[in-house]
Design an enzyme around this catalytic site. Structure first.
Site, PDB file in Angstrom:
ATOM      1  N   GLY A 152      37.302  76.014  11.906  1.00 60.08           N
ATOM      2  CA  GLY A 152      38.246  74.911  11.907  1.00 60.08           C
ATOM      3  C   GLY A 152      37.831  73.745  11.030  1.00 60.08           C
ATOM      4  CB  SER A 193      37.319  77.955   7.190  1.00 64.05           C
ATOM      5  OG  SER A 193      37.132  76.861   8.079  1.00 64.05           O
ATOM      6  CD  GLU A 197      35.131  83.443  15.071  1.00 67.09           C
ATOM      7  OE1 GLU A 197      36.139  83.447  14.364  1.00 67.09           O
ATOM      8  OE2 GLU A 197      35.121  82.994  16.220  1.00 67.09           O
ATOM      9  CG  ASN A 228      41.515  82.278  18.561  1.00 63.99           C
ATOM     10  OD1 ASN A 228      42.291  82.032  19.491  1.00 63.99           O
ATOM     11  ND2 ASN A 228      40.264  81.834  18.534  1.00 63.99           N
ATOM     12  CG  PHE A 229      48.464  82.161  18.406  1.00 63.97           C
ATOM     13  CD1 PHE A 229      48.187  82.731  17.174  1.00 63.97           C
ATOM     14  CD2 PHE A 229      49.717  82.396  18.971  1.00 63.97           C
ATOM     15  CE1 PHE A 229      49.129  83.527  16.519  1.00 63.97           C
ATOM     16  CE2 PHE A 229      50.668  83.181  18.328  1.00 63.97           C
ATOM     17  CZ  PHE A 229      50.375  83.746  17.104  1.00 63.97           C
ATOM     18  CE  LYS A 230      40.500  78.658  16.741  1.00 65.31           C
ATOM     19  NZ  LYS A 230      39.522  77.916  15.982  1.00 65.31           N
ATOM     20  CG  HIS A 266      36.201  81.332  20.094  1.00 70.23           C
ATOM     21  ND1 HIS A 266      36.108  79.986  19.871  1.00 70.23           N
ATOM     22  CD2 HIS A 266      36.737  81.864  18.974  1.00 70.23           C
ATOM     23  CE1 HIS A 266      36.582  79.713  18.664  1.00 70.23           C
ATOM     24  NE2 HIS A 266      36.973  80.846  18.099  1.00 70.23           N
TER      25      HIS A 266
HETATM   26  P1  PGA Z   1      39.441  78.923  11.966  1.00 72.21           P
HETATM   27  O1  PGA Z   1      39.085  79.512  13.410  1.00 72.21           O
HETATM   28  O2  PGA Z   1      40.002  80.084  11.178  1.00 72.21           O
HETATM   29  O3  PGA Z   1      40.451  77.851  12.218  1.00 72.21           O
HETATM   30  O4  PGA Z   1      38.180  78.428  11.390  1.00 72.21           O
HETATM   31  C1  PGA Z   1      38.463  80.765  13.538  1.00 72.21           C
HETATM   32  C2  PGA Z   1      38.208  81.061  14.987  1.00 72.21           C
HETATM   33  O5  PGA Z   1      37.981  80.121  15.758  1.00 72.21           O
HETATM   34  O6  PGA Z   1      38.218  82.225  15.416  1.00 72.21           O
END
Ligand code: PGA
Length: 241
Positions: A165, A195, A159, A6-8, A90
């Site tokens: 994050g 994470s 999640e 997931n690049f966000k 999400h």
């Molecule tokens: P992260 O994000 O790996 O940076 O914790 C995961 C996600 O939001 O899908």
């Protein structure tokens, strides 16, 4: 296993193209048959050929074909690039961008109707997790209310919000317990996210009832994401890592 990036709000059209070029080369030159999904920003979607086990998906879209929804994209814009995979629910969309249970459901219903593969995210905040597993599961089941969990093309991602994050990962005990309780009711592929990185992905991928990972931060560098795909492949091949 399903290994998703997931690049966000990271990467451009250009850097996504280089990333996918490197990833495709790795997959073509090796025996990797993991189900890889990359969710780039909408501006980097395209329909250039990719190896058959790499899918591009949308991080978000509005539940319409087209219309007057300034700033949004709908089915028409996704179809131009043959996109038929989407991330829905999400936690950043729910908690930062204020998406309600109703709007998550509207997206789910619309893209289900269109036959999309839906990666549907659920997860609790820290204050809920601190109340224990029963409160956590109650919160998670609420996120499934009104969602057709019998949908064939559904992938679930658990999640925990507090692990996204933040560098905090749920313990394997917490992951296993939560995944097992979800799987008892819903027999769908179930990813863990929050994470995940190269250092912990092997342990997470070996946890019971984990069918893959959804990776944010640690997927943004192609070498790091590639290494996690290789770990998954090694586990699936039954080689000790
Ligand atoms: P992260 O994000 O790996 O940076 O914790 C995961 C996600 O939001 O899908």
């Amino acid at each position: 296993m399903i290994i998703a990036a997931n690049f966000k709000t990271n990467h451009t059209r250009g850097s996504t193209a280089s990333y996918l070029g490197a990833l495709s080369a790795l997959i073509e030159d090796s025996e990797i048959n993991q189900d890889v999904i990359v969710f780039p920003p909408a501006t980097a979607l395209h329909n250039e050929p990719l190896p058959s086990n790499i899918t591009l998906g949308a991080q978000n879209a509005y539940p319409v074909e087209n219309g007057s929804y300034t700033g949004e994209i709908g089915l028409e814009q996704l179809s131009e690039f043959d996109i038929d995979t989407i991330l829905i629910g999400h936690s950043e969309r729910r908690h930062i961008l204020g998406e309600s249970l109703e709007s998550v459901k509207a997206k789910f219903d619309f893209y289900k109707e269109k036959g999309f593969r839906i990666v549907f995210c659920v997860g609790e905040k820290i204050e809920t997790r601190e109340q224990g597993i029963d409160a956590t599961m109650e919160y998670i089941w609420k996120q499934f209310e009104g969602i057709d969990t019998s949908y064939d093309n559904l992938v679930i991602a658990y999640e925990p919000v507090w692990a996204i994050g933040t560098g905090l990962t749920a313990t394997t005990k917490e992951i296993e317990e939560t995944h097992t309780l979800i799987k008892e009711k819903l027999d769908k592929p179930l990813l863990y996210g929050g994470s995940v990185k190269l250092e912990n992905c092997s342990e997470i991928l070996r946890t019971n009832n984990v069918d893959g990972i959804l990776v944010g931060t640690a997927s943004w560098q192609v070498q790091s994401f590639e290494a996690m795909i290789e770990v998954a492949q090694t586990i699936e091949n039954g080689v000790k890592v």
